[in-house]
Design an enzyme around this catalytic site. Structure first.
Site: not given
Length: 171
Positions: A69-71, A76
């Site tokens: 979810c990041h990203f 990362v």
């Protein structure tokens, strides 16, 4: 009081449930927010300031929750999770010393990010140098720390502060 100088994942989870140092000791988070797999060493007389040090590790793999979810298409580890792990370790240190109450992050002097943790990395290492602990009406730990990924320093933080409180209802 347990004065072991290293801790495995099961012991860290036990700390999150109040079963390592006792039910009134500061707790680590559990599940996804526990950003530590093991504490390699902890002592109260080493480190840069001679007041204690902690070396801890987190194993990295592409399946860790935050990479999804990041990203999207640019995975990362969020820098704030590495910073939170440093606060987690200061709170753990206070519990290891025998403090009782609920741990809360109180601030940080300066944070620098000079790299990133990507899914292909193998290991994050946290190195904390305890600068001061206060055990009076106020219980607080202050530390400087670095985060390394696969042996390369990529974060630093000065004056990480964690307090331990008997009552957090008005905090």
């Amino acid at each position: 009081m347990n004065k072991a100088n290293s801790f495995n994942k099961e012991e860290l989870i036990a700390c999150g449930h109040g079963k390592l140092f006792g039910p009134n000791s500061p707790r680590l988070p559990v599940d996804n927010m526990l950003m530590i797999d093991r504490i390699v060493t902890i002592n109260d007389n080493g480190g840069e300031f001679g007041k204690g040090e902690i070396v801890a590790e987190l194993d990295i793999n592409p399946e860790l929750w935050f990479f999804d979810c990041h990203f999207i298409s640019d995975p990362v580890m969020p820098g704030c999770l590495g910073l939170d792990a440093m606060w987690q370790l200061v709170g753990f240190y206070l519990g290891w010393e025998g403090a009782e109450g609920k741990g809360r992050a109180l601030g940080v002097g300066e944070v620098k990010f000079t790299g990133q943790v990507l899914p292909g990395a193998k290991k994050v290492t946290y190195k904390l140098n305890i600068k001061r602990t206060i055990h009076r009406k106020l219980v607080m730990g202050i530390a400087d720390a670095i985060l390394e990924v696969d042996g390369r320093q990529i974060y630093s933080a000065t004056d990480l502060k964690v307090g331990v409180f008997s009552d957090t209802s008005t905090f």
